[in-house]
Write a protein that holds these residues in place. Sequence first.
Motif, PDB file in Angstrom:
ATOM      1  N   VAL B  36       0.831  -1.202   0.000  1.00 45.35           N
ATOM      2  CA  VAL B  36       0.000   0.000   0.000  1.00 45.35           C
ATOM      3  C   VAL B  36       0.869   1.257   0.000  1.00 45.35           C
ATOM      4  O   VAL B  36       0.594   2.221  -0.709  1.00 45.35           O
ATOM      5  N   LEU B  37       1.945   1.228   0.773  1.00 48.44           N
ATOM      6  CA  LEU B  37       2.683   2.470   1.027  1.00 48.44           C
ATOM      7  C   LEU B  37       3.898   2.680   0.144  1.00 48.44           C
ATOM      8  O   LEU B  37       4.379   3.814   0.024  1.00 48.44           O
ATOM      9  N   HIS B  38       4.475   1.547  -0.353  1.00 45.86           N
ATOM     10  CA  HIS B  38       5.573   1.760  -1.292  1.00 45.86           C
ATOM     11  C   HIS B  38       6.811   2.311  -0.649  1.00 45.86           C
ATOM     12  O   HIS B  38       7.617   2.950  -1.324  1.00 45.86           O
ATOM     13  N   GLU B  41      10.065   2.443   5.424  1.00 52.73           N
ATOM     14  CA  GLU B  41       9.947   3.056   6.751  1.00 52.73           C
ATOM     15  C   GLU B  41       8.485   3.276   7.127  1.00 52.73           C
ATOM     16  O   GLU B  41       8.051   2.950   8.243  1.00 52.73           O
ATOM     17  N   ASP B  42       7.707   3.805   6.180  1.00 59.46           N
ATOM     18  CA  ASP B  42       6.279   4.019   6.432  1.00 59.46           C
ATOM     19  C   ASP B  42       5.565   2.690   6.688  1.00 59.46           C
ATOM     20  O   ASP B  42       4.667   2.600   7.527  1.00 59.46           O
ATOM     21  N   ALA B  43       5.970   1.653   5.947  1.00 59.47           N
ATOM     22  CA  ALA B  43       5.327   0.338   6.109  1.00 59.47           C
ATOM     23  C   ALA B  43       5.593  -0.216   7.510  1.00 59.47           C
ATOM     24  O   ALA B  43       4.683  -0.727   8.173  1.00 59.47           O
ATOM     25  N   ARG B  44       6.819  -0.092   7.968  1.00 63.38           N
ATOM     26  CA  ARG B  44       7.146  -0.573   9.323  1.00 63.38           C
ATOM     27  C   ARG B  44       6.367   0.221  10.379  1.00 63.38           C
ATOM     28  O   ARG B  44       5.851  -0.353  11.331  1.00 63.38           O
ATOM     29  N   ASP B  45       6.288   1.538  10.178  1.00 63.03           N
ATOM     30  CA  ASP B  45       5.531   2.362  11.136  1.00 63.03           C
ATOM     31  C   ASP B  45       4.056   1.964  11.130  1.00 63.03           C
ATOM     32  O   ASP B  45       3.415   1.922  12.182  1.00 63.03           O
ATOM     33  N   ALA B  46       3.532   1.669   9.938  1.00 63.07           N
ATOM     34  CA  ALA B  46       2.110   1.280   9.843  1.00 63.07           C
ATOM     35  C   ALA B  46       1.869  -0.037  10.581  1.00 63.07           C
ATOM     36  O   ALA B  46       0.857  -0.204  11.262  1.00 63.07           O
ATOM     37  N   VAL B  47       2.810  -0.971  10.455  1.00 63.36           N
ATOM     38  CA  VAL B  47       2.657  -2.267  11.142  1.00 63.36           C
ATOM     39  C   VAL B  47       2.748  -2.059  12.653  1.00 63.36           C
ATOM     40  O   VAL B  47       1.962  -2.624  13.422  1.00 63.36           O
ATOM     41  N   GLN B  48       3.692  -1.217  13.070  1.00 65.24           N
ATOM     42  CA  GLN B  48       3.814  -0.954  14.507  1.00 65.24           C
ATOM     43  C   GLN B  48       2.538  -0.306  15.041  1.00 65.24           C
ATOM     44  O   GLN B  48       2.000  -0.739  16.069  1.00 65.24           O
ATOM     45  N   ASP B  49       2.031   0.693  14.326  1.00 62.24           N
ATOM     46  CA  ASP B  49       0.764   1.341  14.737  1.00 62.24           C
ATOM     47  C   ASP B  49      -0.360   0.314  14.809  1.00 62.24           C
ATOM     48  O   ASP B  49      -1.192   0.346  15.721  1.00 62.24           O
ATOM     49  N   ALA B  50      -0.381  -0.583  13.822  1.00 65.31           N
ATOM     50  CA  ALA B  50      -1.456  -1.576  13.761  1.00 65.31           C
ATOM     51  C   ALA B  50      -1.409  -2.493  14.983  1.00 65.31           C
ATOM     52  O   ALA B  50      -2.442  -2.770  15.599  1.00 65.31           O
TER      53      ALA B  50
END
Lengths: 79, 194
Positions: B36-38, B41-50
Amino acid sequence: MNCRELSQFLMEYVGDTLERDVHENFESHLKACPNCHTYLVQYRETIRAGQLACGDEDCSEVPEDLVQAVLAAISKEPR
Amino acid sequence: MDDAALVEGLRAGDGTVFETLVRTYGGRLLAVARRVLHNEEDARDAVQDAFINAFRHRASFKGDALISTWLHSIVVNSALMRLRSRTRKAEEPIEDYLPRFLPDGHHAESFPSWTEPVDQALSRKETARMVRAAIEELPETYRTVVLLRDIEGLSTEETAKIVDTTPNAVKIRLHRGRMALRTLIAPHLAGVTT
């Protein structure tokens, strides 16, 4: 129905949600037009290709530093 | 550990159980966020937030869905929230990737058959990579809908809610996105340039 009109109904045809009369026109065009038939096959295969290509990725392991970052963040959360 | 034990431990806030969840589902969720994010760093942050959201809202997990499905919807939402917060780029046109027609409504090009079934072609890692690269090449509006509907398996209505549009707009974007993706992968699968 011509090729342009058929292309507008591909998604409904693949999803089996076309109304009966449109479905009949769609299939009679398909029988007479090998080019549209090939396009339909490839439209379906494209969906499958995306699923297969990304499913392969889903088996990847989670990096250890991400596990530790998540666990550290959770440890600060109230129980 | 089976799902029932995981649910019980999750509700109790058991740290060991939560670690099992992160290790079991983290890789898959990271792959979803990356698509989704491409951006790693953003992908890791999204997983952590999730995972933090999942922990905070663990009491709301009813147990009538699979844990994997529940986590999946949380990470998709988390990734989409990050995507929306980015500076919006001007919408790229998709018309160049759509089929062209003659004035009489016939296709303006002929489509060579693909040389092998996709299941066979996609068993090769380089073909799978090519398809993923083609998905990344889709304009963002279309890529997001193709990912949510065809790859992540969300319904039209769920997708419309997440991307804040109408179900009809989702259907149009999905259809155009699929046709554009076909155009991008076809030369590789037919062995010739269309």
